[in-house]
Write a protein that holds these residues in place. Structure first.
Motif, PDB file in Angstrom:
ATOM      1  N   ILE A 170       0.840  -1.198   0.000  1.00 41.34           N
ATOM      2  CA  ILE A 170       0.000   0.000   0.000  1.00 41.34           C
ATOM      3  C   ILE A 170       0.877   1.251   0.000  1.00 41.34           C
ATOM      4  O   ILE A 170       0.675   2.167  -0.795  1.00 41.34           O
ATOM      5  CB  ILE A 170      -0.951  -0.018   1.209  1.00 41.34           C
ATOM      6  N   SER A 171       1.881   1.267   0.874  1.00 46.64           N
ATOM      7  CA  SER A 171       2.755   2.438   0.959  1.00 46.64           C
ATOM      8  C   SER A 171       3.549   2.657  -0.326  1.00 46.64           C
ATOM      9  O   SER A 171       3.788   3.800  -0.727  1.00 46.64           O
ATOM     10  CB  SER A 171       3.710   2.305   2.153  1.00 46.64           C
ATOM     11  N   ALA A 172       3.964   1.572  -0.977  1.00 51.94           N
ATOM     12  CA  ALA A 172       4.690   1.700  -2.247  1.00 51.94           C
ATOM     13  C   ALA A 172       3.853   2.475  -3.269  1.00 51.94           C
ATOM     14  O   ALA A 172       4.363   3.356  -3.972  1.00 51.94           O
ATOM     15  CB  ALA A 172       5.048   0.317  -2.792  1.00 51.94           C
ATOM     16  N   LEU A 173       2.558   2.174  -3.318  1.00 53.00           N
ATOM     17  CA  LEU A 173       1.658   2.857  -4.246  1.00 53.00           C
ATOM     18  C   LEU A 173       1.430   4.308  -3.828  1.00 53.00           C
ATOM     19  O   LEU A 173       1.410   5.209  -4.669  1.00 53.00           O
ATOM     20  CB  LEU A 173       0.323   2.113  -4.323  1.00 53.00           C
ATOM     21  N   LEU A 174       1.267   4.534  -2.529  1.00 49.15           N
ATOM     22  CA  LEU A 174       1.008   5.891  -2.035  1.00 49.15           C
ATOM     23  C   LEU A 174       2.204   6.815  -2.269  1.00 49.15           C
ATOM     24  O   LEU A 174       2.036   8.006  -2.549  1.00 49.15           O
ATOM     25  CB  LEU A 174       0.658   5.857  -0.546  1.00 49.15           C
ATOM     26  N   LEU A 175       3.416   6.269  -2.159  1.00 48.80           N
ATOM     27  CA  LEU A 175       4.615   7.099  -2.315  1.00 48.80           C
ATOM     28  C   LEU A 175       4.801   7.618  -3.734  1.00 48.80           C
ATOM     29  O   LEU A 175       5.297   8.726  -3.945  1.00 48.80           O
ATOM     30  CB  LEU A 175       5.860   6.314  -1.871  1.00 48.80           C
ATOM     31  N   ILE A 176       4.392   6.821  -4.725  1.00 40.85           N
ATOM     32  CA  ILE A 176       4.519   7.285  -6.118  1.00 40.85           C
ATOM     33  C   ILE A 176       3.284   8.067  -6.565  1.00 40.85           C
ATOM     34  O   ILE A 176       3.304   8.748  -7.588  1.00 40.85           O
ATOM     35  CB  ILE A 176       4.774   6.124  -7.104  1.00 40.85           C
ATOM     36  N   ALA A 177       2.210   7.986  -5.776  1.00 47.02           N
ATOM     37  CA  ALA A 177       0.924   8.580  -6.179  1.00 47.02           C
ATOM     38  C   ALA A 177       1.008  10.062  -6.542  1.00 47.02           C
ATOM     39  O   ALA A 177       0.383  10.495  -7.526  1.00 47.02           O
ATOM     40  CB  ALA A 177      -0.115   8.358  -5.074  1.00 47.02           C
ATOM     41  N   PRO A 178       1.777  10.906  -5.794  1.00 47.16           N
ATOM     42  CA  PRO A 178       1.796  12.337  -6.139  1.00 47.16           C
ATOM     43  C   PRO A 178       2.406  12.639  -7.502  1.00 47.16           C
ATOM     44  O   PRO A 178       2.205  13.725  -8.044  1.00 47.16           O
ATOM     45  CB  PRO A 178       2.659  12.953  -5.021  1.00 47.16           C
ATOM     46  N   THR A 179       3.155  11.680  -8.065  1.00 48.82           N
ATOM     47  CA  THR A 179       3.786  11.903  -9.370  1.00 48.82           C
ATOM     48  C   THR A 179       2.876  11.476 -10.523  1.00 48.82           C
ATOM     49  O   THR A 179       3.184  11.746 -11.681  1.00 48.82           O
ATOM     50  CB  THR A 179       5.112  11.131  -9.492  1.00 48.82           C
ATOM     51  N   LEU A 180       1.767  10.795 -10.208  1.00 48.02           N
ATOM     52  CA  LEU A 180       0.855  10.338 -11.261  1.00 48.02           C
ATOM     53  C   LEU A 180       0.055  11.512 -11.810  1.00 48.02           C
ATOM     54  O   LEU A 180      -0.264  12.464 -11.088  1.00 48.02           O
ATOM     55  CB  LEU A 180      -0.081   9.256 -10.729  1.00 48.02           C
ATOM     56  N   GLU A 181      -0.289  11.418 -13.089  1.00 47.30           N
ATOM     57  CA  GLU A 181      -0.951  12.521 -13.791  1.00 47.30           C
ATOM     58  C   GLU A 181      -2.196  13.023 -13.074  1.00 47.30           C
ATOM     59  O   GLU A 181      -2.448  14.226 -12.978  1.00 47.30           O
ATOM     60  CB  GLU A 181      -1.307  12.034 -15.207  1.00 47.30           C
ATOM     61  N   ASN A 182      -2.988  12.082 -12.554  1.00 55.00           N
ATOM     62  CA  ASN A 182      -4.234  12.447 -11.871  1.00 55.00           C
ATOM     63  C   ASN A 182      -4.244  11.998 -10.412  1.00 55.00           C
ATOM     64  O   ASN A 182      -5.304  11.801  -9.817  1.00 55.00           O
ATOM     65  CB  ASN A 182      -5.431  11.834 -12.609  1.00 55.00           C
ATOM     66  N   GLY A 183      -3.056  11.839  -9.835  1.00 58.81           N
ATOM     67  CA  GLY A 183      -3.001  11.349  -8.460  1.00 58.81           C
ATOM     68  C   GLY A 183      -3.491   9.915  -8.390  1.00 58.81           C
ATOM     69  O   GLY A 183      -3.476   9.181  -9.391  1.00 58.81           O
ATOM     70  N   LEU A 184      -3.934   9.491  -7.212  1.00 61.13           N
ATOM     71  CA  LEU A 184      -4.343   8.091  -7.033  1.00 61.13           C
ATOM     72  C   LEU A 184      -5.531   7.989  -6.084  1.00 61.13           C
ATOM     73  O   LEU A 184      -5.571   8.650  -5.040  1.00 61.13           O
ATOM     74  CB  LEU A 184      -3.174   7.278  -6.462  1.00 61.13           C
ATOM     75  N   THR A 185      -6.476   7.146  -6.450  1.00 61.03           N
ATOM     76  CA  THR A 185      -7.546   6.731  -5.541  1.00 61.03           C
ATOM     77  C   THR A 185      -7.354   5.239  -5.294  1.00 61.03           C
ATOM     78  O   THR A 185      -7.431   4.438  -6.224  1.00 61.03           O
ATOM     79  CB  THR A 185      -8.946   6.992  -6.135  1.00 61.03           C
ATOM     80  N   LEU A 186      -7.063   4.884  -4.044  1.00 57.14           N
ATOM     81  CA  LEU A 186      -6.772   3.501  -3.672  1.00 57.14           C
ATOM     82  C   LEU A 186      -7.900   2.979  -2.793  1.00 57.14           C
ATOM     83  O   LEU A 186      -8.171   3.529  -1.721  1.00 57.14           O
ATOM     84  CB  LEU A 186      -5.440   3.446  -2.920  1.00 57.14           C
ATOM     85  N   THR A 187      -8.562   1.925  -3.261  1.00 59.81           N
ATOM     86  CA  THR A 187      -9.663   1.319  -2.506  1.00 59.81           C
ATOM     87  C   THR A 187      -9.174   0.023  -1.873  1.00 59.81           C
ATOM     88  O   THR A 187      -8.607  -0.840  -2.552  1.00 59.81           O
ATOM     89  CB  THR A 187     -10.862   1.019  -3.426  1.00 59.81           C
ATOM     90  N   LEU A 188      -9.378  -0.117  -0.559  1.00 55.80           N
ATOM     91  CA  LEU A 188      -8.945  -1.299   0.179  1.00 55.80           C
ATOM     92  C   LEU A 188     -10.166  -2.140   0.531  1.00 55.80           C
ATOM     93  O   LEU A 188     -11.082  -1.661   1.205  1.00 55.80           O
ATOM     94  CB  LEU A 188      -8.192  -0.877   1.451  1.00 55.80           C
ATOM     95  N   ASP A 189     -10.156  -3.377   0.051  1.00 57.20           N
ATOM     96  CA  ASP A 189     -11.318  -4.260   0.235  1.00 57.20           C
ATOM     97  C   ASP A 189     -11.156  -5.109   1.481  1.00 57.20           C
ATOM     98  O   ASP A 189     -10.228  -5.902   1.584  1.00 57.20           O
ATOM     99  CB  ASP A 189     -11.487  -5.180  -0.989  1.00 57.20           C
ATOM    100  N   GLY A 190     -12.065  -4.946   2.454  1.00 62.23           N
ATOM    101  CA  GLY A 190     -12.027  -5.749   3.672  1.00 62.23           C
ATOM    102  C   GLY A 190     -11.526  -4.957   4.864  1.00 62.23           C
ATOM    103  O   GLY A 190     -11.519  -3.718   4.868  1.00 62.23           O
ATOM    104  N   LYS A 191     -11.072  -5.697   5.895  1.00 64.79           N
ATOM    105  CA  LYS A 191     -10.594  -5.066   7.130  1.00 64.79           C
ATOM    106  C   LYS A 191      -9.115  -4.714   6.991  1.00 64.79           C
ATOM    107  O   LYS A 191      -8.284  -5.566   6.687  1.00 64.79           O
ATOM    108  CB  LYS A 191     -10.808  -6.020   8.319  1.00 64.79           C
ATOM    109  N   ILE A 192      -8.790  -3.449   7.237  1.00 63.52           N
ATOM    110  CA  ILE A 192      -7.421  -2.959   7.004  1.00 63.52           C
ATOM    111  C   ILE A 192      -6.505  -3.358   8.157  1.00 63.52           C
ATOM    112  O   ILE A 192      -6.861  -3.228   9.327  1.00 63.52           O
ATOM    113  CB  ILE A 192      -7.414  -1.423   6.858  1.00 63.52           C
TER     114      ILE A 192
END
Length: 407
Positions: free
Chosen positions: A148-170
């Motif tokens: 999850i953190s790997a995706l969040l760390l690169i998210a600010p560099t993505l063209e439209n940012g990132l929406t990450l949906t987590l399915d189940g209990k975190i």
């Protein structure tokens, strides 16, 4: 290198400076690679952080991160975003047995070009960096927070940012919050509501941004264990720590109250003091937010001859070793009775501790360090003790400073 620990007594008072958090260091190193205006103080001197820095600075086409699991996950995401760069990311034989399919699948959803070069779902990986145009990803909520953190760390560099949906209990929420907090400190807008995390696109400014890494709470756990196994009145002071820490393992301060250890905060230090004997004969904990301290807690409970039940440990199966099996094996050599499932461990109350047992470490730094405090009860030997360099290279020196005798 094996180390023989003599039966020891800690100095009544001691002071130790613990290296920076491995988790925080690796997150900041990745952000620094993405945003050049960042400077970092008190970086961890662990193998994991050193390997992360080396890989980021190297121009080699093959990046070998050995046993560094965090680096494997974070660098997979990072190199997927590096347009025009082509690398192979590999690691040790154990690293090539640790699954990464969940992260690769998510990055592919964003448009990444990543191929497996040996076994499907496992490193080594061939990564051809490109501009990722996707902005929506779903993951199972109970996966390792490092995916999850790997995706969040690169998210600010993505063209439209990132929406990450987590399915189940975190699980491991503190590690997710650590990542988001560091992004916020950089100036990135984030939102974490329910099971959805949103990270906005962020363009770096030229303004310099300085970060100071807090010392590692996982490393502090071994001193909590040592104080818990010591005589009443024994104290040790550790620096540099914050009362409102981003690290999930800071729950140690609360957990170890049950073992008779009190924590006081003052001027970025914590002082641990053995106040009393444990107030209970049985400990029950849910460690889904801090699984890395399970080994330390199990050994502390065994040394104090308490029973201990821990749940929320499913991620320990895919660490440097299967930590649940390793814990059961080594504790039972010492005379314990242990039951494990896929996500829990139950330690029965012990009546004796066998002396002069050699503890196998399974190439796992936490196995070596978690068992060391038992030297306050019995002499024992730690096999391949230099494995501690993965997260805490000065561990054995620091133990000698506070009174543990060894050769």
């Amino acid at each position: 290198m094996n180390i023989k620990l003599q039966k020891s007594t800690l100095h009544q008072k001691s002071t130790i400076a613990v290296t920076g958090s491995k988790s925080e260091s690796n997150r900041l190193l990745l952000l620094q690679a993405l945003y050049a205006n960042i400077s970092i103080k008190n970086i961890s001197n662990s193998d994991d952080a050193t390997l992360m820095q080396k890989a980021l600075k190297s121009s080699d086409a093959i990046k070998d991160i050995h046993h560094a699991g965090t680096a494997m996950r974070f660098l997979t995401a990072y190199y997927a975003t590096q347009n025009g760069e082509e690398i192979t990311l590999t690691g040790s034989s154990r690293m090539q047995e640790r699954p990464i399919k969940i992260l690769v699948k998510a990055l592919r959803q964003l448009g990444a070009n990543i191929q497996y070069t040996k076994n499907d779902g496992f490193p080594p990986l061939q990564i051809k960096g490109r501009k990722l145009r996707g902005s929506n990803v779903s993951l199972a909520a109970n996966v390792s927070s490092q995916y999850i953190s790997a995706l969040l760390l690169i998210a600010p560099t993505l063209e439209n940012g990132l929406t990450l949906t987590l399915d189940g209990k975190i699980t491991s929420i503190p590690y997710i919050n650590m990542t988001l907090s560091l992004l916020n400190d950089l100036g990135v807008q984030t939102n974490f509501e329910g099971n959805t995390i949103k990270v906005a696109r962020f363009e770096a400014t030229k303004e310099a941004k300085a970060f100071t890494v807090e010392s590692d709470w996982s490393s502090a756990s071994y001193f909590y264990s040592l104080i818990a196994l010591s005589e009443i009145g024994t104290t040790t002071e550790l620096s540099s720590y914050k009362q409102n820490s981003l690290q999930g393992d800071s729950c140690l301060a609360e957990i170890y109250q049950e073992f008779g250890v009190e924590t006081t905060f003052s001027n970025h230090t914590i002082t641990l003091i053995k106040k009393q004997q444990p107030s209970t004969s049985s400990i029950k904990l849910d460690l889904k937010n801090a699984p890395d301290i399970a080994q330390t807690i199990a050994v502390t409970a065994f040394g104090l001859q308490l029973s201990c039940e821990m749940i929320g440990l499913h991620t320990l199966k895919i660490k440097e070793t299967d930590r649940l099996v390793a814990l059961k094996t080594e504790l039972e050599k010492l005379g314990a009775s242990v039951d494990i499932t896929e996500e829990s461990l139950y330690l029965h109350e012990a009546t004796q501790i066998h002396e002069n047992i050699t503890i196998a470490t399974y190439k796992d730094h936490r196995m070596a360090m978690a068992f060391a405090p038992l030297a306050l009860r019995v002499p024992l030997e730690i096999e391949k003790a230099d494995v501690v360099s993965k997260s805490y290279p000065d561990f054995w020196k620091d133990l000698e400073k506070i009174g543990v005798e060894m050769k």
